[in-house]
Design a protein around this motif. Structure first.
Motif, PDB file in Angstrom:
ATOM      1  N   THR A   1       0.426  -1.068  -0.078  1.00  0.00           N
ATOM      2  CA  THR A   1       0.298  -0.183  -0.256  1.00  0.00           C
ATOM      3  C   THR A   1       0.897   1.040   0.109  1.00  0.00           C
ATOM      4  OG1 THR A   1      -0.266  -0.225   2.308  1.00  0.00           O
ATOM      5  CG2 THR A   1      -1.847  -1.641   1.086  1.00  0.00           C
ATOM      6  N   HIS A   2       2.388   0.917   0.121  1.00  0.00           N
ATOM      7  CA  HIS A   2       3.120   2.356   0.035  1.00  0.00           C
ATOM      8  C   HIS A   2       3.659   2.308  -1.176  1.00  0.00           C
ATOM      9  CE1 HIS A   2       6.059   4.715   0.933  1.00  0.00           C
ATOM     10  NE2 HIS A   2       5.739   5.250   2.221  1.00  0.00           N
ATOM     11  N   ALA A   3       3.831   3.931  -1.911  1.00  0.00           N
ATOM     12  CA  ALA A   3       4.076   4.320  -3.137  1.00  0.00           C
ATOM     13  C   ALA A   3       5.714   3.615  -3.766  1.00  0.00           C
ATOM     14  CB  ALA A   3       4.133   5.944  -3.318  1.00  0.00           C
ATOM     15  N   LYS A   4       7.063   3.508  -2.350  1.00  0.00           N
ATOM     16  CA  LYS A   4       7.858   3.489  -2.680  1.00  0.00           C
ATOM     17  C   LYS A   4       7.838   1.612  -2.565  1.00  0.00           C
ATOM     18  CE  LYS A   4      12.603   3.442  -1.369  1.00  0.00           C
ATOM     19  NZ  LYS A   4      12.688   5.140  -1.787  1.00  0.00           N
ATOM     20  N   ILE A   5       6.729   0.238  -2.316  1.00  0.00           N
ATOM     21  CA  ILE A   5       6.595  -0.396  -2.371  1.00  0.00           C
ATOM     22  C   ILE A   5       5.927  -1.316  -2.962  1.00  0.00           C
ATOM     23  CG2 ILE A   5       5.953  -2.581  -1.569  1.00  0.00           C
ATOM     24  CD1 ILE A   5       5.982  -1.070   1.481  1.00  0.00           C
ATOM     25  N   ILE A   6       5.037  -0.737  -4.560  1.00  0.00           N
ATOM     26  CA  ILE A   6       4.306  -0.696  -5.293  1.00  0.00           C
ATOM     27  C   ILE A   6       5.125  -0.269  -6.600  1.00  0.00           C
ATOM     28  CG2 ILE A   6       2.797   0.295  -6.680  1.00  0.00           C
ATOM     29  CD1 ILE A   6       0.899   1.064  -3.932  1.00  0.00           C
ATOM     30  N   SER A   7       5.878   0.598  -6.414  1.00  0.00           N
ATOM     31  CA  SER A   7       6.772   0.972  -7.184  1.00  0.00           C
ATOM     32  C   SER A   7       8.199  -0.463  -7.217  1.00  0.00           C
ATOM     33  CB  SER A   7       8.276   1.762  -6.700  1.00  0.00           C
ATOM     34  OG  SER A   7       8.862   2.351  -7.507  1.00  0.00           O
ATOM     35  N   PHE A   8       8.623  -1.047  -6.042  1.00  0.00           N
ATOM     36  CA  PHE A   8       9.142  -2.039  -6.207  1.00  0.00           C
ATOM     37  C   PHE A   8       8.739  -3.319  -6.800  1.00  0.00           C
ATOM     38  CE2 PHE A   8      10.568  -6.279  -4.334  1.00  0.00           C
ATOM     39  CZ  PHE A   8      11.881  -6.223  -4.816  1.00  0.00           C
ATOM     40  N   PHE A   9       7.259  -3.471  -6.819  1.00  0.00           N
ATOM     41  CA  PHE A   9       6.693  -4.574  -7.490  1.00  0.00           C
ATOM     42  C   PHE A   9       6.608  -4.139  -9.466  1.00  0.00           C
ATOM     43  CE2 PHE A   9       5.119  -5.662  -3.259  1.00  0.00           C
ATOM     44  CZ  PHE A   9       4.980  -7.533  -3.606  1.00  0.00           C
ATOM     45  N   ARG A  10       6.349  -2.729  -9.280  1.00  0.00           N
ATOM     46  CA  ARG A  10       6.448  -2.613 -10.483  1.00  0.00           C
ATOM     47  C   ARG A  10       7.512  -3.039 -11.180  1.00  0.00           C
ATOM     48  NH1 ARG A  10       2.673   2.903  -9.993  1.00  0.00           N
ATOM     49  NH2 ARG A  10       0.848   1.774  -9.828  1.00  0.00           N
ATOM     50  N   LYS A  11       8.801  -2.941 -10.645  1.00  0.00           N
ATOM     51  CA  LYS A  11       9.835  -3.503 -10.720  1.00  0.00           C
ATOM     52  C   LYS A  11      10.633  -4.523 -11.001  1.00  0.00           C
ATOM     53  CE  LYS A  11      11.722   1.082  -9.978  1.00  0.00           C
ATOM     54  NZ  LYS A  11      12.846   2.399  -9.425  1.00  0.00           N
ATOM     55  N   ASN A  12      10.183  -5.312 -10.077  1.00  0.00           N
ATOM     56  CA  ASN A  12      10.485  -6.812  -9.868  1.00  0.00           C
ATOM     57  C   ASN A  12       9.375  -8.036 -10.697  1.00  0.00           C
ATOM     58  OD1 ASN A  12      13.368  -6.276  -8.506  1.00  0.00           O
ATOM     59  ND2 ASN A  12      12.081  -4.840  -7.642  1.00  0.00           N
ATOM     60  N   ARG A  13       9.412  -8.295 -11.586  1.00  0.00           N
ATOM     61  CA  ARG A  13       8.087  -8.767 -11.934  1.00  0.00           C
ATOM     62  C   ARG A  13       8.175 -10.178 -11.030  1.00  0.00           C
ATOM     63  NH1 ARG A  13       4.087  -5.938 -13.365  1.00  0.00           N
ATOM     64  NH2 ARG A  13       4.312  -4.351 -15.187  1.00  0.00           N
ATOM     65  N   ARG A  14       9.607 -10.703 -11.175  1.00  0.00           N
ATOM     66  CA  ARG A  14       9.358 -11.808  -9.740  1.00  0.00           C
ATOM     67  C   ARG A  14       8.382 -12.056  -8.080  1.00  0.00           C
ATOM     68  NH1 ARG A  14      11.799 -14.647  -5.797  1.00  0.00           N
ATOM     69  NH2 ARG A  14      12.860 -13.658  -4.849  1.00  0.00           N
ATOM     70  N   TYR A  15       8.618 -10.781  -8.175  1.00  0.00           N
ATOM     71  CA  TYR A  15       7.447 -10.859  -6.961  1.00  0.00           C
ATOM     72  C   TYR A  15       5.712 -10.450  -7.460  1.00  0.00           C
ATOM     73  CZ  TYR A  15      11.677 -10.370  -4.517  1.00  0.00           C
ATOM     74  OH  TYR A  15      12.922 -11.319  -4.200  1.00  0.00           O
ATOM     75  N   GLN A  16       5.671 -10.748  -8.374  1.00  0.00           N
ATOM     76  CA  GLN A  16       4.145 -10.667  -8.898  1.00  0.00           C
ATOM     77  C   GLN A  16       2.969 -11.756  -8.367  1.00  0.00           C
ATOM     78  OE1 GLN A  16       2.466  -8.358 -10.714  1.00  0.00           O
ATOM     79  NE2 GLN A  16       4.410  -6.972 -10.296  1.00  0.00           N
ATOM     80  N   GLU A  17       3.945 -12.558  -8.531  1.00  0.00           N
ATOM     81  CA  GLU A  17       3.288 -13.407  -7.863  1.00  0.00           C
ATOM     82  C   GLU A  17       2.663 -13.814  -6.124  1.00  0.00           C
ATOM     83  OE1 GLU A  17       6.886 -16.675  -7.092  1.00  0.00           O
ATOM     84  OE2 GLU A  17       5.921 -16.393  -9.357  1.00  0.00           O
ATOM     85  N   MET A  18       3.029 -12.847  -5.919  1.00  0.00           N
ATOM     86  CA  MET A  18       2.631 -12.947  -4.272  1.00  0.00           C
ATOM     87  C   MET A  18       1.664 -12.351  -3.391  1.00  0.00           C
ATOM     88  SD  MET A  18       6.666 -12.547  -2.043  1.00  0.00           S
ATOM     89  CE  MET A  18       5.621 -13.006  -0.791  1.00  0.00           C
ATOM     90  N   LEU A  19       1.251 -11.335  -5.349  1.00  0.00           N
ATOM     91  CA  LEU A  19      -0.247 -10.485  -4.605  1.00  0.00           C
ATOM     92  C   LEU A  19      -1.148 -11.680  -5.063  1.00  0.00           C
ATOM     93  CD1 LEU A  19       0.704  -7.965  -7.773  1.00  0.00           C
ATOM     94  CD2 LEU A  19       0.210  -7.411  -5.099  1.00  0.00           C
ATOM     95  N   PRO A  20      -1.934 -11.106  -3.942  1.00  0.00           N
ATOM     96  CA  PRO A  20      -3.711 -11.623  -3.793  1.00  0.00           C
ATOM     97  C   PRO A  20      -4.005 -11.663  -5.321  1.00  0.00           C
ATOM     98  CG  PRO A  20      -3.575  -9.578  -2.349  1.00  0.00           C
ATOM     99  CD  PRO A  20      -2.181 -10.415  -2.707  1.00  0.00           C
TER     100      PRO A  20
END
Length: 93
Positions: free
Chosen positions: A69-88
């Motif tokens: 929910t924080h902008a910095k962490i959302i930005s991290f998810f956008r740049k690192n597609r590997r972690y997309q599978e951890m999203l609900p």
């Protein structure tokens, strides 16, 4: 990097020379909401990214889905597609 899970304050913490860096979280069922990133003046982006990666590894080991929910962490998810599978299911970033 030694990350401490401060359950009382509900945050992951790491101490650096510049001070404490923390990611605040909220647990609900099998989801962890990463709500705030506190860098306390530390502007080392590589260190921030490494800290976020380590926190996500902790969440993955506990089999938790991650809701950033924080902008910095959302930005991290956008740049690192590997972690997309951890999203609900139903959450796209």
């Amino acid at each position: 990097m030694e990350i401490k899970d401060n359950e009382l304050l509900r945050q992951f913490e790491v101490n650096t020379e510049e001070g404490l860096i923390a990611i605040e979280y909220s647990l609900q069922e099998r989801k962890i909401f990463l709500t705030k990133f506190c860098s306390n003046g530390n502007e080392d982006l590589d260190f921030h990214n490494e800290f976020i990666k380590n926190v996500l590894d902790i969440a993955e080991s506990k089999k938790l889905k991650v809701v950033p929910t924080h902008a910095k962490i959302i930005s991290f998810f956008r740049k690192n597609r590997r972690y997309q599978e951890m999203l609900p299911p139903g959450i796209k970033i």
